[in-house]
Scaffold this active site. Structure first.
Site, PDB file in Angstrom:
ATOM      1  N   ASP A  95      -2.670  12.309  -2.781  1.00 31.56           N
ATOM      2  CA  ASP A  95      -2.844  13.710  -3.134  1.00 31.56           C
ATOM      3  C   ASP A  95      -2.941  13.780  -4.660  1.00 31.56           C
ATOM      4  O   ASP A  95      -2.011  13.355  -5.357  1.00 31.56           O
ATOM      5  CB  ASP A  95      -1.648  14.530  -2.637  1.00 31.56           C
ATOM      6  CG  ASP A  95      -1.818  16.026  -2.836  1.00 31.56           C
ATOM      7  OD1 ASP A  95      -2.536  16.425  -3.781  1.00 31.56           O
ATOM      8  OD2 ASP A  95      -1.220  16.792  -2.067  1.00 31.56           O
ATOM      9  N   ASP A 119       5.122   4.685   3.701  1.00 32.88           N
ATOM     10  CA  ASP A 119       4.862   6.110   3.864  1.00 32.88           C
ATOM     11  C   ASP A 119       6.117   6.758   4.418  1.00 32.88           C
ATOM     12  O   ASP A 119       6.883   6.109   5.139  1.00 32.88           O
ATOM     13  CB  ASP A 119       3.682   6.365   4.791  1.00 32.88           C
ATOM     14  CG  ASP A 119       2.957   7.671   4.485  1.00 32.88           C
ATOM     15  OD1 ASP A 119       3.583   8.742   4.622  1.00 32.88           O
ATOM     16  OD2 ASP A 119       1.784   7.640   4.104  1.00 32.88           O
ATOM     17  N   LYS A 122      -2.594  20.792  -9.817  1.00 31.59           N
ATOM     18  CA  LYS A 122      -1.894  21.807 -10.619  1.00 31.59           C
ATOM     19  C   LYS A 122      -0.937  21.143 -11.607  1.00 31.59           C
ATOM     20  O   LYS A 122      -0.239  20.181 -11.285  1.00 31.59           O
ATOM     21  CB  LYS A 122      -1.130  22.760  -9.710  1.00 31.59           C
ATOM     22  CG  LYS A 122      -2.037  23.649  -8.860  1.00 31.59           C
ATOM     23  CD  LYS A 122      -1.225  24.620  -8.025  1.00 31.59           C
ATOM     24  CE  LYS A 122      -2.138  25.533  -7.205  1.00 31.59           C
ATOM     25  NZ  LYS A 122      -1.376  26.485  -6.382  1.00 31.59           N
ATOM     26  N   GLU A 173       0.866  -1.171   0.000  1.00 35.13           N
ATOM     27  CA  GLU A 173       0.000   0.000   0.000  1.00 35.13           C
ATOM     28  C   GLU A 173       0.904   1.221   0.000  1.00 35.13           C
ATOM     29  O   GLU A 173       1.666   1.435   0.946  1.00 35.13           O
ATOM     30  CB  GLU A 173      -0.930   0.046   1.211  1.00 35.13           C
ATOM     31  CG  GLU A 173      -1.895   1.233   1.091  1.00 35.13           C
ATOM     32  CD  GLU A 173      -2.635   1.597   2.364  1.00 35.13           C
ATOM     33  OE1 GLU A 173      -3.445   2.541   2.303  1.00 35.13           O
ATOM     34  OE2 GLU A 173      -2.401   0.975   3.414  1.00 35.13           O
ATOM     35  N   ASP A 196     -10.960   9.735  -3.656  1.00 30.90           N
ATOM     36  CA  ASP A 196     -12.148  10.594  -3.627  1.00 30.90           C
ATOM     37  C   ASP A 196     -12.042  11.675  -4.693  1.00 30.90           C
ATOM     38  O   ASP A 196     -12.941  12.508  -4.828  1.00 30.90           O
ATOM     39  CB  ASP A 196     -12.278  11.258  -2.250  1.00 30.90           C
ATOM     40  CG  ASP A 196     -11.105  12.196  -1.975  1.00 30.90           C
ATOM     41  OD1 ASP A 196      -9.955  11.714  -2.043  1.00 30.90           O
ATOM     42  OD2 ASP A 196     -11.331  13.388  -1.707  1.00 30.90           O
TER      43      ASP A 196
END
Length: 224
Positions: free
Chosen positions: A126, A77, A130, A52, A162
């Protein structure tokens, strides 16, 4: 989170047997000691290996590990104070097939060897909307090439987000590259037939999105 709390979690991570924190030099300047050996050295079995990426608090890594005892899971992470929760939960609940590594996603091919990984999950990254942030999107071509290096032939990729932008960007890129999209859903909690592992495991932030009636999207695809 206060700095004292972060320091406490960093210290506790150092005592966890399921947390690995190599330095950048260990990964870039040498062959990492666990590269190619995650199944034999960490999990002590030959079960499929699933990653993950950007695991946050580790809810998905732990949730998948609890559902699938016949697979090994590694959450990745750079923020150790976040996945501390997942690592601690895995220890407290006796979940031996969940581990965590603190490093940058772009070093994934330094942590795992060619064909070592069976599946990769990317959960709520994220979207980097942009244009100048395109290089940081976790499904851009450069990242897909890194994932391809470590995935077995036919290995699965999963994207749960999402962000309609991220969903559309990824689908467009996959179709443009002629890659195989196995499943795509714009609202997994509204449309029938959504995979259980997509709807039955929710992250902390995902539950907040759902309270705001925000659609959660999902894509399953192959890159080799």
């Amino acid at each position: 989170m206060g700095s004292k709390n972060k320091l406490k979690r960093f210290k506790e991570n150092e005592t966890f047997h399921n947390v690995f924190q190599p330095t950048r030099e260990e990964l870039v300047d040498a062959t990492y000691k666990l590269k190619g050996k995650w199944k034999s050295e960490v999990f002590k079995n030959n079960n499929p290996l699933v990653l993950e990426l950007g695991c946050g608090k580790g809810e998905y890594t732990v949730g998948l590990a609890k559902r699938n005892a016949d697979k090994n899971y590694v959450g990745i992470d750079i923020k150790g104070a976040r996945f501390w929760r997942g690592a601690k939960t895995a220890i407290e609940e006796g979940i031996p097939n969940a581990a965590f590594i603190r490093t940058q996603i772009e070093l994934v091919d330094r942590v795992f060897s060619e064909n070592e990984v069976d599946e990769i999950w990317i959960t709520f990254p994220d979207p980097q909307i942009k244009y100048q942030r395109t290089k940081h999107r976790m499904t851009n071509l450069q990242f897909l090439e890194r994932y391809k290096k470590v995935l077995k032939p036919g290995g699965l990729m999963h994207l749960k987000t999402d962000s309609e932008f991220m969903h559309g960007y990824t689908l467009g890129l996959l179709h443009g590259l002629g890659l195989e999209v196995l499943y795509a859903n714009h609202n997994v909690y509204r449309l029938e037939g959504s995979p259980e592992e997509v709807t039955e495991i929710q992250t902390f932030y995902e539950s907040q999105y759902l309270e705001k009636d925000k659609a959660i999207t999902y894509i399953r695809f192959k890159i080799n």
